[in-house]
Write an enzyme that holds these catalytic residues in place. Structure first.
Site, mmCIF file in Angstrom:
data_model
loop_
_atom_site.group_PDB
_atom_site.id
_atom_site.type_symbol
_atom_site.label_atom_id
_atom_site.label_comp_id
_atom_site.label_asym_id
_atom_site.label_seq_id
_atom_site.Cartn_x
_atom_site.Cartn_y
_atom_site.Cartn_z
ATOM 1 N N GLU A 1 32.940 51.227 38.862
ATOM 2 C CA GLU A 1 32.706 49.801 39.164
ATOM 3 C C GLU A 1 33.292 48.883 38.081
ATOM 4 O OE1 GLU A 1 29.277 48.582 41.239
ATOM 5 O OE2 GLU A 1 28.941 50.563 42.116
HETATM 6 N N1 CAA Z 1 34.769 37.197 43.022
HETATM 7 C C1 CAA Z 1 35.539 36.653 44.005
HETATM 8 N N2 CAA Z 1 36.864 36.457 43.857
HETATM 9 C C2 CAA Z 1 37.415 36.816 42.691
HETATM 10 C C3 CAA Z 1 36.664 37.385 41.650
HETATM 11 C C4 CAA Z 1 35.273 37.565 41.843
HETATM 12 N N3 CAA Z 1 34.496 38.101 40.902
HETATM 13 N N4 CAA Z 1 37.492 37.641 40.611
HETATM 14 C C5 CAA Z 1 38.697 37.238 40.978
HETATM 15 N N5 CAA Z 1 38.657 36.749 42.239
HETATM 16 C C6 CAA Z 1 39.774 36.191 43.029
HETATM 17 C C7 CAA Z 1 40.657 35.291 42.181
HETATM 18 O O1 CAA Z 1 40.226 33.955 42.201
HETATM 19 C C8 CAA Z 1 42.006 35.454 42.852
HETATM 20 O O2 CAA Z 1 42.117 34.626 43.968
HETATM 21 P P1 CAA Z 1 43.303 33.515 44.067
HETATM 22 O O3 CAA Z 1 44.602 34.261 43.961
HETATM 23 O O4 CAA Z 1 43.086 32.867 45.397
HETATM 24 O O5 CAA Z 1 43.068 32.600 42.910
HETATM 25 C C9 CAA Z 1 41.970 36.901 43.353
HETATM 26 O O6 CAA Z 1 40.597 37.278 43.443
HETATM 27 C C10 CAA Z 1 42.675 37.880 42.458
HETATM 28 O O7 CAA Z 1 42.138 37.726 41.178
HETATM 29 P P2 CAA Z 1 42.924 38.105 39.865
HETATM 30 O O8 CAA Z 1 44.265 37.450 39.866
HETATM 31 O O9 CAA Z 1 42.014 37.855 38.707
HETATM 32 O O10 CAA Z 1 43.144 39.664 40.095
HETATM 33 P P3 CAA Z 1 43.724 40.778 39.160
HETATM 34 O O11 CAA Z 1 44.690 41.566 39.938
HETATM 35 O O12 CAA Z 1 44.149 40.207 37.838
HETATM 36 O O13 CAA Z 1 42.475 41.766 38.960
HETATM 37 C C11 CAA Z 1 40.470 42.572 38.028
HETATM 38 C C12 CAA Z 1 41.261 41.378 38.547
HETATM 39 C C13 CAA Z 1 39.271 41.966 37.373
HETATM 40 C C14 CAA Z 1 41.236 43.420 37.028
HETATM 41 C C15 CAA Z 1 40.055 43.433 39.257
HETATM 42 O O14 CAA Z 1 41.157 44.088 39.824
HETATM 43 C C16 CAA Z 1 38.996 44.469 38.929
HETATM 44 O O15 CAA Z 1 37.815 44.118 38.859
HETATM 45 N N6 CAA Z 1 39.415 45.742 38.732
HETATM 46 C C17 CAA Z 1 38.447 46.810 38.616
HETATM 47 C C18 CAA Z 1 38.207 47.436 39.956
HETATM 48 C C19 CAA Z 1 36.872 48.079 40.074
HETATM 49 O O16 CAA Z 1 35.849 47.594 39.589
HETATM 50 N N7 CAA Z 1 36.855 49.198 40.795
HETATM 51 C C20 CAA Z 1 35.636 49.849 41.092
HETATM 52 C C21 CAA Z 1 35.838 50.760 42.233
HETATM 53 S S1 CAA Z 1 34.453 50.844 43.264
HETATM 54 C C22 CAA Z 1 33.424 51.960 42.553
HETATM 55 O O17 CAA Z 1 33.569 52.418 41.468
HETATM 56 C C23 CAA Z 1 32.250 52.197 43.413
HETATM 57 C C24 CAA Z 1 31.626 53.505 43.295
HETATM 58 O O18 CAA Z 1 31.866 54.362 44.122
HETATM 59 C C25 CAA Z 1 30.559 53.693 42.290
#
Ligand code: CAA
Length: 381
Positions: free
Chosen positions: A363
């Protein structure tokens, strides 16, 4: 600011503690060794209302607040971190996503059985080439009339094997980055959908993790959740809440490590006295106690903000980053205090160390939490 729990919250904590002690602790070492899913216990968790704690009663949930969810989760995680992640994924990823973004029909059809614990859910975002860079996915859903035809491979799916329903994030349009991602509700029986082998993991071995395969899997249009292209924001918004669940799983592991260390330090004698009388051990216990309390406060702050309906993504990331480090540190110190006895399976404390590690990875890794926090702080949030 009020640090007192309500009578209802105390009752939930007590119920979860009793359930965890009576039903999860016995057999936890064996389930870990055999990598056995706690099927009976998960069924009972559903009956107790623990699988859809924050969902409205009208949708099969318990209608409780996030603090209550954290109280129950900490108790479950203390006894069995595998049961805790199964619970966390169903509650704060699967049910929460359908509640926030699903249509009325989708809520009736899918949320009610998921929140009541009759069915189990999974959340599928990652792919072999896209973990932290979550939008870099390849699995593709091609629109054909009133259906989508899905092809691709997903991985690291918690509850992947045992779940009845999977929330899938995949592309519906290529070349437009995250704006090409959509969310689908996939049922286990859909033709062309299959699961891979159960991964052989270091920790949380009772929970199942696997790959998912889509080979010309036909999914009706009514199973698309939210708008086409809106899936990435749905996923990230949902993960903010999921991170409170995983932070609390980590807190439970850390608190169990502290409790086991205290019990042992008060019993184990060396040089003619209990080892708890030695400064070296006291320093470790004191630091563990501070860290556990600090993690809990960060978690409760994120939970309170979520319940108030104000942005909590930064706070959830802080809580997860900190609590997962505390779980790793406290479990390592617990093994150290147990010495040789901590290094064998029988005492069950080495499992805490193995279970703790994943909380720094799934996550969103600790590094991704730092990225989320730093972006927020730099933007003045
Ligand atoms: N809520 C809603 N929207 C969001 C957001 C949030 N928290 N954070 C960003 N966004 C939106 C942004 O506003 C953007 O929209 P616009 O282009 O319209 O402005 C869009 O989403 C993309 O955002 P970023 O440009 O910030 O995206 P990024 O490519 O730089 O990535 C990141 C951001 C934080 C690195 C994200 O990719 C991330 O959280 N990565 C980790 C993934 C993760 O947590 N994976 C877990 C897998 S699931 C799991 O583990 C479950 C399990 O089985 C236990």
């Amino acid at each position: 600011m009020d640090f007192k729990l309500t009578d209802e919250q105390l009752l939930i904590q007590k119920t979860a503690r009793e359930f965890a002690n009576d039903q999860l602790r016995p057999g936890v070492i064996e389930r870990d060794e055999k990598a056995e899913f706690p099927a009976e216990q998960v069924k009972m968790m559903g009956e107790l209302g623990f699988m859809g704690m924050m969902m409205p009663e009208a949708y099969g949930g318990a209608g409780l607040d996030t603090i209550s969810y954290c109280l129950a989760m900490e108790e479950i995680a203390k006894a069995d971190a595998s049961a805790a992640v199964i619970m966390s994924v169903n509650n704060s990823l699967v049910c929460q996503l359908i509640k926030n973004f699903g249509s009325e029909d989708q809520k009736k059809k899918y949320l009610i059985p998921l929140a009541s614990g009759e069915k189990l859910g999974a959340f599928s975002l990652s792919e072999p080439q896209s973990g932290s860079d979550a939008s870099n996915m390849r699995t593709f859903a091609k629109r054909e009339g009133d259906n989508y035809i899905i092809n691709g491979t997903k991985n690291w799916v918690t509850n992947g094997i045992t779940s009845d329903i999977v929330l899938l994030m995949c592309l519906t349009e290529k070349g437009v980055g995250h704006k090409g991602i959509s969310t689908f509700i996939i049922e286990k029986g859909f033709e062309g959908f299959s699961t891979g082998k159960k991964e052989d993991k270091l920790g949380i071995r009772g929970s199942d993790t696997c790959e998912l395969y889509f080979e010309n899997c036909k999914v009706p249009i009514e199973n698309r959740l939210g708008d086409e292209g809106g899936g990435f924001k749905i996923a990230l918004g949902t993960l903010d809440g999921g991170r409170i669940g995983i932070a609390t799983q980590a807190l439970g592991i850390a608190k169990e490590s502290l409790d086991r260390a205290v019990e042992y330090a008060n019993e184990r004698k060396q040089f003619g006295t209990e080892i708890g009388n030695f400064g070296a051990i006291q320093t470790k216990i004191a630091q563990m106690a501070i860290q556990v309390d600090a993690a809990r406060l960060l978690i409760y702050r994120a939970a309170a903000k979520k319940d108030e309906g104000i942005p909590f993504g930064k706070e959830a990331a802080m809580a997860k980053n900190f609590a997962s480090k505390v779980a790793m540190d406290a479990s390592t110190q617990c093994v150290q205090i147990f010495g040789g006895y901590g290094y064998i399976r029988e005492t069950g404390v080495e499992r805490l160390m193995r279970d703790a590690k994943i909380t720094q990875i799934y996550e969103g890794t600790s590094e991704i939490q730092e990225l989320v926090i730093a972006r927020n702080v730099l933007a003045g949030n």
